[in-house]
Design a protein around this motif. Structure first.
Motif, short mmCIF file in Angstrom:
data_model
loop_
_atom_site.label_atom_id
_atom_site.label_comp_id
_atom_site.label_asym_id
_atom_site.label_seq_id
_atom_site.Cartn_x
_atom_site.Cartn_y
_atom_site.Cartn_z
N VAL A 153 0.85 -1.19 0.00
CA VAL A 153 0.00 0.00 0.00
C VAL A 153 0.89 1.24 0.00
CG1 VAL A 153 -1.82 1.27 1.19
CG2 VAL A 153 -1.76 -1.23 1.33
N THR A 154 0.71 2.11 -0.98
CA THR A 154 1.42 3.40 -0.94
C THR A 154 0.55 4.40 -0.18
OG1 THR A 154 0.50 4.31 -3.00
CG2 THR A 154 2.44 2.88 -3.18
N ARG A 162 6.58 8.05 2.76
CA ARG A 162 7.87 8.76 2.78
C ARG A 162 8.55 8.59 4.14
NH1 ARG A 162 5.39 12.83 -0.77
NH2 ARG A 162 6.69 13.06 -2.64
N THR A 163 7.75 8.73 5.20
CA THR A 163 8.26 8.51 6.55
C THR A 163 7.41 7.41 7.18
OG1 THR A 163 8.86 10.85 6.74
CG2 THR A 163 8.79 9.57 8.79
N LEU A 186 9.10 4.86 1.11
CA LEU A 186 8.90 4.96 -0.33
C LEU A 186 8.51 6.38 -0.70
CD1 LEU A 186 8.56 3.88 -3.22
CD2 LEU A 186 6.22 3.21 -2.59
N ASP A 187 9.26 6.95 -1.61
CA ASP A 187 8.91 8.22 -2.24
C ASP A 187 8.60 7.88 -3.69
OD1 ASP A 187 8.73 10.65 -3.50
OD2 ASP A 187 10.58 11.47 -2.67
N VAL A 188 7.32 7.92 -4.08
CA VAL A 188 6.94 7.47 -5.41
C VAL A 188 7.46 8.38 -6.51
CG1 VAL A 188 4.87 6.28 -4.57
CG2 VAL A 188 4.69 8.65 -5.37
N PHE A 235 0.53 10.86 -10.92
CA PHE A 235 0.54 10.17 -12.21
C PHE A 235 1.81 9.35 -12.45
CE2 PHE A 235 1.56 10.55 -16.89
CZ PHE A 235 0.81 9.44 -17.27
N LEU A 236 2.96 10.01 -12.50
CA LEU A 236 4.19 9.30 -12.83
C LEU A 236 4.56 8.27 -11.76
CD1 LEU A 236 6.39 12.19 -14.28
CD2 LEU A 236 5.08 10.45 -15.53
N GLY A 237 4.39 8.62 -10.50
CA GLY A 237 4.74 7.69 -9.42
C GLY A 237 3.97 6.38 -9.52
#
Length: 236
Positions: free
Chosen positions: A11-12, A39-40, A54-56, A104-106
């Motif tokens: 899960v992001t 991210r944290t 994770l930093d998408v 979008f890009l992530g």
């Protein structure tokens, strides 16, 4: 269809209101493990939940997560960002870039990175992309634009991954009762209801979720004349 029983879920945006419900509901439905990314990353009170940074928007971060979590069978692209204000003309350049990269890009790059691994679980693997009803209504400025782009990319991913047996689910929803929608006084969907609806659809083999009446109405309006969707365009 993709069963949550025994699934390994990533899960992001897991720290948020919707993300945390995805984490807990996946386990309630029998998932063996959930990678809770942010991210944290936060700590969790269940050994089946594995926090990962994770930093998408960062290619190296995506690669590191794929290396650390190669056993994923269900990828949930939930992380998102909305700028202050709704004018695409007054967003700053940085706000526009941040939204394009996050919304979008992530998700697209993460899906591309996981596609070969998910294909190895043919017939019981899925990507779930959280779009927005605003993908179909130009109310949110760059947020609407990026969610529309993700909707299109999800459609492409669905067609390309179907032969590999990977189910791709696109989710549309209006306001959800989370911190991101705190500014609105409009009706909001309970995030628990949203997540249950998404997982029900996934396990039933569906490809698209219209989670609330707003999404149903906006999709129905796609075939209408622009002047009907946007009355301000009608000639007086």
């Amino acid at each position: 269809m993709t069963s949550l029983t025994g699934a390994v879920v990533l899960v992001t945006g897991a720290n948020g209101g919707i993300g945390s419900h995805f984490v807990h509901e996946a386990l309630a439905r029998g998932a063996a493990k959930v990678y809770a990314t942010a991210r944290t990353p936060r700590t969790w009170d269940d050994d089946r939940i594995v926090p990962l940074a994770l930093d998408v928007t960062d290619a190296a971060s995506i690669a590191a997560v794929v290396e650390a979590a190669p056993d994923v069978t269900v990828l949930i692209n939930n992380a998102g960002h909305a700028p202050a204000g709704f004018s695409i003309l007054t967003h700053t350049d940085d706000e526009i870039r941040q939204n394009v990269e996050t919304n979008f890009l992530g998700p697209l790059f993460l899906a591309r990175a996981y596609a070969p691994l998910l294909a190895a679980h043919s017939g019981n693997a899925a990507i779930i992309d959280i779009h927005s009803a605003m993908a179909w209504y130009a109310f949110g400025g760059i947020y609407s634009a990026t969610k529309a782009a993700l909707w299109s990319a999800t459609n492409s991913l669905r067609l390309e991954l179907q032969p590999a047996g990977v189910q791709v689910v696109g989710v549309h929803v209006g306001y959800v009762d989370t911190a991101m929608a705190a500014h609105s006084t409009d009706e909001k969907l309970d995030p628990a209801v949203l997540v249950a609806t998404v997982f029900d659809a996934t396990e039933a083999g569906e490809y698209e979720v219209l989670a609330d009446e707003t999404s149903v109405q906006l999709k129905a309006g796609l075939s209408a004349p622009l002047e009907a969707v946007y009355p301000q365009l009608a000639k007086g």
